[in-house]
Design an enzyme around this catalytic site. Structure first.
Site, PDB file in Angstrom:
ATOM      1  N   ASP A 272       0.868  -1.169   0.000  1.00  0.00           N
ATOM      2  CA  ASP A 272       0.000   0.000   0.000  1.00  0.00           C
ATOM      3  C   ASP A 272       0.917   1.233   0.000  1.00  0.00           C
ATOM      4  O   ASP A 272       2.140   1.123   0.134  1.00  0.00           O
ATOM      5  CB  ASP A 272      -0.966  -0.011   1.183  1.00  0.00           C
ATOM      6  CG  ASP A 272      -2.224   0.813   0.879  1.00  0.00           C
ATOM      7  OD1 ASP A 272      -2.182   1.660  -0.038  1.00  0.00           O
ATOM      8  OD2 ASP A 272      -3.245   0.630   1.548  1.00  0.00           O
TER       9      ASP A 272
HETATM   10  C1  NOJ Z   1      -4.142   3.887   0.008  1.00  0.00           C
HETATM   11  C2  NOJ Z   1      -5.284   2.931   0.096  1.00  0.00           C
HETATM   12  O1  NOJ Z   1      -5.239   2.206   1.310  1.00  0.00           O
HETATM   13  C3  NOJ Z   1      -5.332   1.948  -1.049  1.00  0.00           C
HETATM   14  O2  NOJ Z   1      -6.498   1.172  -0.941  1.00  0.00           O
HETATM   15  C4  NOJ Z   1      -5.251   2.685  -2.346  1.00  0.00           C
HETATM   16  O3  NOJ Z   1      -5.379   1.790  -3.425  1.00  0.00           O
HETATM   17  C5  NOJ Z   1      -3.932   3.437  -2.392  1.00  0.00           C
HETATM   18  N1  NOJ Z   1      -3.912   4.415  -1.322  1.00  0.00           N
HETATM   19  C6  NOJ Z   1      -3.680   4.139  -3.724  1.00  0.00           C
HETATM   20  O4  NOJ Z   1      -4.469   5.231  -3.850  1.00  0.00           O
END
Ligand code: NOJ
Length: 734
Positions: A272
């Site tokens: 993430d």
């Molecule tokens: C953080 C989020 O937790 C995740 O789900 C997302 O895909 C990413 N940011 C990218 O934006």
């Protein structure tokens, strides 16, 4: 045990050839993902971090980008990777296509309320078509996190509380996004996230630590992820959280042993956003270099904006700290998906401005979003049949959310334009042009931005007198209340989940002058609605239904569509009941005996949900009869029920099958959904609904993650919700 190896074509020989040419630096580059950093219509960045990223692109040290928008920008950036880097390996472009791209469908939790797997699949496939047509190849969806905590803001992104329904929806979404052929430029790769357990954050506070048993992990959290793998999902995302002491980004058991080895997943895992760097903040890694080592060893193949791999991985391989074979494995996985997407044969396959024009918010997508919207609205209460309304009745529509064209888009709306939703007012006025409307006081104040959520209005009552006057004079009042679009979603956890701000008071004041209220609740999560349930005759959960919100709501409110949705997540009576879900284990003191206090309960509140999982009403009536359950010697369960539409209009009913394992080596839930059918019947018509379970469906995971089936007595029940079930007993023989 390798269960499944899914691949869209065999590219291994071509990957071998390519990898033989790659330097270590280029291999590491494939494992790096950067966020969009440069508006390509402007000059190339000359200094600072953007210039550095630009240089990395040109030197083949970037494998993927996220958050780059539009064919023009994607094309230009792809050209740099393909034409300026030594090997010209194309980038894979990712984006959060969560419930649509330009056209937004209902938020995923709302879609889950439809229990309509075909419609959910179609919704994902429309989203993929729009996203692919703007040059994107990959979505960071579906979010398959099961959660029983509506304080957690991200429940809006998932499919609710149940692993069975959640698994089927995970499969539908993956298949919808990816289609039959990944190299078809109207499909995109999908990503099951957040592996695993993120929905169980302590206290419902986003990014918080997770402590769950092996039992919950295997029986509740993992099944939708496994279903995604079996549906062919090409990527996984880990997460920000710590699970049972280990940050999931560095979890070797989950990523290497379970996902890649046992489940045979041959796609790749992305971290993430900067979650590799965050290993240092968790107190798990000493520094970024150590974080890099831990993440690669654990099986995180790509670093999203974390700067760990780009800055440290090459050196760690060269000095022998990280095994080159792990890097080779990660690169192979990433290249495999690029081949499957068709990017290695045509890096510009997805970049076509005509298709961008053709698919963005086209009429079919809008119609599907509207249909999905009305199928997602859950009628919670309809005393006195206040709904459906008739056009021309003396009705007033009240509430700031009723003419809000942005909140219904929810918080994951980055691909769409603010203000692009059909408001409730617009939708209802199309049916009833003379419908009266009063905004009443604004519910929210403050700046509308992704970063700063709105504050609730606590003291500005302007417009209240006019709203009360209009309510007094109307026969019926439709009130639209609930959450602003940014009151749920990532980092939008709340400890109080009633109607925010002054809304509860507005509701009570309107009720004092006219109790004939239809309350339309817009939200990204289950809300606490106990007062409303006790006082307001008609209530519907309308979630955030996306671009076509107003049309979908008008279809239901004016009776063009008879509501059919059922809750995918329980609505608690108050926050103190949280976490709450229908699939609880039996306690040793489940009922009160002889007026004694010593049983499992709250002294100030009931145990059960206000509106439980699987619950939802219709404008017609349903009768269930002749429940029959048989089991044969092989453990095959055959269950049936006759469902009759005893009301006076056509409707759709979601008939549900639950089981309960009476005695087991691990205590089993009092009820567990194992089947459902969505049937449509004319008024007066009956249908026999048949369910078949295999012996395998009666099993569960033990604490070692092994699937076991234990003979003995089971209750098998059929009903219209998790609260209304008729049970029969059967015995599974050895
Ligand atoms: C953080 C989020 O937790 C995740 O789900 C997302 O895909 C990413 N940011 C990218 O934006």
């Amino acid at each position: 045990m390798v269960q499944l190896v899914y691949s869209q074509g065999n590219y291994e020989a071509r990957i071998d050839q390519l990898m033989a040419k790659m330097t270590l630096e280029e291999k590491v580059g494939q494992m790096v993902q950067y966020s969009g950093f440069w508006e390509v219509t402007g000059p190339a960045p000359a200094d600072g971090s953007a210039a550095k990223k630009y240089e990395h692109l040109r030197s083949g040290r970037v494998g993927s980008m996220l958050n780059v928008r539009g064919v023009k920008n994607i094309l230009e950036i792809q050209k740099i990777a393909v034409e300026e880097s030594r090997l010209g390996i194309p980038l894979i472009f990712g984006f959060d296509v969560i419930h649509g791209h330009r056209t937004l469908a209902p938020i995923p939790l709302a879609e889950a309320a439809s229990w309509d797997l075909e419609a959910i699949k179609k919704s994902a496939s429309n989203a993929a078509q729009e996203a692919a047509s703007v040059g994107l190849n990959w979505t960071f969806a579906p979010n398959v996190d099961i959660s029983r905590d509506p304080r957690w803001g991200r429940v809006m992104e998932g499919a609710g509380e149940d692993p069975y329904l959640g698994s089927l929806i995970a499969e539908a979404r993956v298949k919808g996004f990816q289609g039959e052929n990944l190299a078809d430029p109207s499909t995109i790769a999908s990503c099951a996230k957040h592996f695993a357990g993120y929905g169980f954050a302590e206290g419902g506070r986003d990014y918080n630590t997770v402590d769950i048993s092996s039992y919950v992990l295997h029986n509740t959290v993992l099944p939708p992820f496994k279903a995604a793998v079996q549906a062919g999902v090409r990527t996984f995302m880990n997460g920000f959280h710590v699970l049972n002491g280990v940050p999931v980004t560095a979890d070797t058991y989950l990523q290497r042993q379970l996902l890649k080895e046992e489940w045979g997943f041959n796609g790749f895992i992305i971290s993430d956003w900067s979650s590799i760097m965050e290993l240092t903040l968790h107190g798990y890694a000493e520094n970024l270099e150590h974080a890099c080592e831990l993440a690669v060893n654990a099986g995180s193949d790509m670093d999203m904006e974390g700067y760990a791999y780009i800055d440290h991985l090459q050196k760690l391989v060269e000095n022998g700290t990280v095994d080159l074979r792990l890097v080779n494995d990660a690169v192979r996985r990433i290249l495999r998906v690029k081949f499957e997407l068709g990017l290695m044969d045509d890096p510009y396959l997805y970049c076509n401005e005509e298709r961008e024009e053709l698919y963005s918010m086209n009429a079919d997508h809008l119609e599907d979003a509207r249909d999905m919207g009305r199928k997602s609205i859950v009628l919670l209460k309809n005393e006195g049949d206040l709904l459906p309304l008739k056009a021309g009745e003396n009705t007033v529509l009240i509430g700031a959310l009723a003419d809000d064209k942005t909140s219904p888009l929810g918080s994951w709306r980055i691909g769409s334009d603010d203000g692009s939703a059909v408001s409730v007012l617009e939708g209802m006025r199309e049916v009833d042009p003379n419908l009266k409307f009063e905004r009443g006081p604004d519910f929210f104040t403050g700046e509308v931005s992704f970063i700063r959520a709105l504050n609730d209005n606590e003291d500005d009552w302007s417009g209240m007198d006019e709203a009360l006057e209009a309510a007094k004079q109307a026969d019926k009042v439709v009130l639209v209340m609930g959450e602003h679009g940014f009151q749920s979603g990532e980092a939008r956890s709340r400890t109080k989940i009633g109607l925010p701000g002054i809304q509860q008071e507005i509701l009570e004041r309107v009720h004092a002058v006219n109790p004939n209220i239809i309350l339309l609740v817009m939200s990204g999560r289950p809300l606490v609605l106990e007062w409303a349930d006790q006082n307001i005759p008609t209530i519907a959960a309308c979630w955030q239904l996306g671009t076509e919100t107003g049309h979908a709501i008008a279809d239901v409110v004016y009776g063009k569509y008879n509501p059919s949705a059922k809750l995918p997540m329980s609505f608690p009576r108050n926050e103190g009941q949280i976490p709450i879900h229908y699939g609880r284990n039996s306690t040793g003191r489940p009922i009160q005996k002889d007026g004694m206090v010593f049983w499992s309960h709250y002294t100030d509140q009931k145990n059960d949900a206000l509106y439980p999982f699987g619950y939802g009403l219709s404008y017609t009536e349903w009768t269930y009869s002749d429940v029959d359950v048989q089991i044969d010697n092989d453990g095959h369960v055959s269950a049936s029920v006759t469902v009759t539409n005893t009301g006076n209009r056509e409707g759709t009913e979601i008939v549900q099958l639950y089981i309960h394992d009476r005695i087991a080596s691990l205590v089993r839930p009092e009820k567990a959904l194992k089947g459902f059918d969505r049937i449509t019947l004319e008024s007066g018509a009956s249908q026999k609904v048949q369910f078949n379970l295999s012996r395998n469906d009666l099993g569960f995971y033990n604490n070692d993650g092994k699937w076991i089936i234990e003979p003995g007595k089971f209750d098998v029940g059929i009903g219209s919700s998790s609260r209304s079930i008729e049970w029969k007993e059967v015995e599974l023989k050895k």
